[in-house]
Write an enzyme that holds these catalytic residues in place. Structure first.
Site, PDB file in Angstrom:
ATOM      1  N   GLY A  41      48.050  27.593  44.669  1.00  0.00           N
ATOM      2  CA  GLY A  41      49.190  28.114  45.422  1.00  0.00           C
ATOM      3  C   GLY A  41      48.756  28.707  46.752  1.00  0.00           C
TER       4      GLY A  41
ATOM      5  CD  GLN B 284      54.268  34.464  39.232  1.00  0.00           C
ATOM      6  OE1 GLN B 284      54.716  34.140  38.129  1.00  0.00           O
ATOM      7  NE2 GLN B 284      53.005  34.796  39.406  1.00  0.00           N
TER       8      GLN B 284
ATOM      9  N   GLY C 299      49.743  25.109  39.548  1.00  0.00           N
ATOM     10  CA  GLY C 299      49.751  24.593  38.180  1.00  0.00           C
ATOM     11  C   GLY C 299      49.578  25.643  37.100  1.00  0.00           C
ATOM     12  CG  HIS C 300      46.898  29.228  37.525  1.00  0.00           C
ATOM     13  ND1 HIS C 300      46.765  30.557  37.192  1.00  0.00           N
ATOM     14  CD2 HIS C 300      46.968  29.184  38.874  1.00  0.00           C
ATOM     15  CE1 HIS C 300      46.733  31.275  38.309  1.00  0.00           C
ATOM     16  NE2 HIS C 300      46.858  30.471  39.338  1.00  0.00           N
TER      17      HIS C 300
ATOM     18  CB  THR D 184      37.239  13.277  45.564  1.00  0.00           C
ATOM     19  OG1 THR D 184      36.407  12.610  46.502  1.00  0.00           O
ATOM     20  CG2 THR D 184      37.493  12.380  44.357  1.00  0.00           C
TER      21      THR D 184
ATOM     22  CB  CYS E 125      40.379  50.817  40.587  1.00  0.00           C
ATOM     23  SG  CYS E 125      39.364  52.227  40.903  1.00  0.00           S
TER      24      CYS E 125
END
Ligand code: PLP
Length: 391
Positions: free
Chosen positions: A74, A184, A205-206, A242, A330
């Site tokens: 993304g 999202q 994709g993830h 590729t 943090c």
């Protein structure tokens, strides 16, 4: 704790790869490992599968396959879109975005001089206490000098959904290009780009049960485009390198599955999310929802537990194998609440103690029961240690 399975409620961070997605990917590692650019049939045949995946991605978005470019993530899609627009209109020196963008956009617009060698004026739309924007304010920000608008479709921390249809139409009326980071939103809300004035849309994709390391960028036919990666003629000369064939094939399958599961996302997943949200708000004093109650992704809830630190909450949740995210990170030794919660004006005592729970189709009612059982004691234990909590 031992024996308790992991309760994974961090699906806005990343998702499990669907077993069906793994199945379609497997042949591309050992049997069909050829390079799609090769002259021989062994390699060439792989290209057909990339085109099938392109059709599957396009179908989920209501786009044409020629409008889909495969990328590595993304973040790459976001950079490609913005820098394309800026290169196309070098004389325009103004950008409109929002104060709640993901770092993939936020850090890019903050460092545009490094990437383009030119200075830009950036207008960032403020948000209200619910994290929503004001369309009249947005309208006023659009100028003849504006090269591009980039506003996310849905926020990763709160799940808030922005009025992209209206915003894109308003940009188009002023002749301004419109990009949306929909990383999202894709797979969780219905999107039909054929009916919208969106010029560029980023996805990854993830976040929808495909592997990490593959993404896509939609570029409306006729929209200015400049490759981000120079190189070979892959992706019709739009992106050198590729192709990540197995992941692209898996991404296509995940998009086809997302289209089928959209209804479930909006009913079963949403019902689980709502039960968790209502249960936590009812059982834990001084807890509050961050974000819009109505205009929100069906899988996300962001809740603040006042007078405790988000990171401490996550560590305690981790002892019970519950995975979620916190709105505070943090940084350089100090606990800084997220820029999203700060932009919303969430009081510091609450912003520090925020937790984002994000569901997927692989969650169950037992997951909700388990979290509802554990959370009150976790928050109570931490509050007993807090100097700000009145015992
Ligand atoms: N944009 C949004 C809204 C996101 O939530 C994320 C990831 O969390 C990204 C962009 C970046 O996507 P990727 O991890 O594929 O680079």
């Amino acid at each position: 704790m031992s024996g308790q399975k992991t309760v994974y409620l961090d699906n806005n961070a990343t998702t499990m790869v669907a077993p069906e997605v793994v199945d379609v990917m497997m042949p591309f590692f050992i049997e069909k490992y050829g390079n799609p650019s090769s002259m021989h049939t062994f390699g060439g045949q792989v290209g057909e599968h990339i085109e099938t995946a392109r059709r599957q991605v396009a179908e989920l978005l209501g786009a044409s396959p020629e409008e889909i470019l495969f990328t590595s993530c993304g973040t790459e899609s976001d950079s490609t879109a913005l820098l394309s627009a800026l290169r196309a209109y070098p004389e325009k020196r103004h950008i409109v975005t929002s104060k709640v963008e993901h770092p993939a956009i936020k850090s890019l617009v903050e460092n545009l001089e490094v990437f383009t060698g030119r200075r830009y004026r950036v207008s960032s739309l403020p948000v209200d206490r619910q994290g929503m924007i004001d369309l009249a304010e947005y309208q006023q920000m659009l100028t003849d000098d504006t090269a591009i608008v980039s506003v996310m479709w849905a926020n990763n921390e709160t799940g808030n959904i922005y009025p992209i249809e209206k915003m894109a139409a308003m940009a188009k009326a002023r002749g301004i290009l419109f990009h949306t980071d929909a990383v999202q939103a894709v797979g969780k809300v219905a999107i039909n780009l054929a009916e919208l004035d969106v010029d560029y849309l980023s996805m990854s994709g993830h976040k929808l049960h495909a592997p990490k390391g593959v993404g896509a960028l939609y570029v409306r036919k006729g929209t200015p485009f400049v490759p981000f990666l120079a190189g070979g003629h892959q992706e019709s000369g739009h992106r050198g390198g590729t192709e990540n064939v197995a992941s692209i094939v898996g991404f296509g399958k995940a998009c086809a599955m997302a289209a089928e599961r959209m209804e479930e996302e909006n009913t079963r997943v949403k019902a689980m999310r709502d039960r968790l949200e209502e249960g936590l708000l009812a059982s834990i004093p001084k807890s509050m929802l961050n974000g819009s109650k109505e205009n929100r992704l069906p899988n996300t809830t962001n809740i603040s537990f006042e007078f405790v630190e988000g990171e401490a909450i996550l560590l305690h949740m981790n002892l019970y194998n519950i995975c979620a995210s916190s709105g505070s990170a943090c940084t350089s030794g100090s606990l800084e609440p997220s820029h999203v919660l700060r932009a919303m004006g969430v009081p510091l005592t609450a912003a520090h103690g925020s937790v984002r729970f994000s569901f997927s189709t692989y969650n169950s009612e037992e997951d909700v029961d388990y979290v509802l059982e554990k959370m009150p004691a976790i928050i109570d234990t931490l509050r007993q240690l807090s100097p700000f909590w009145e015992k």
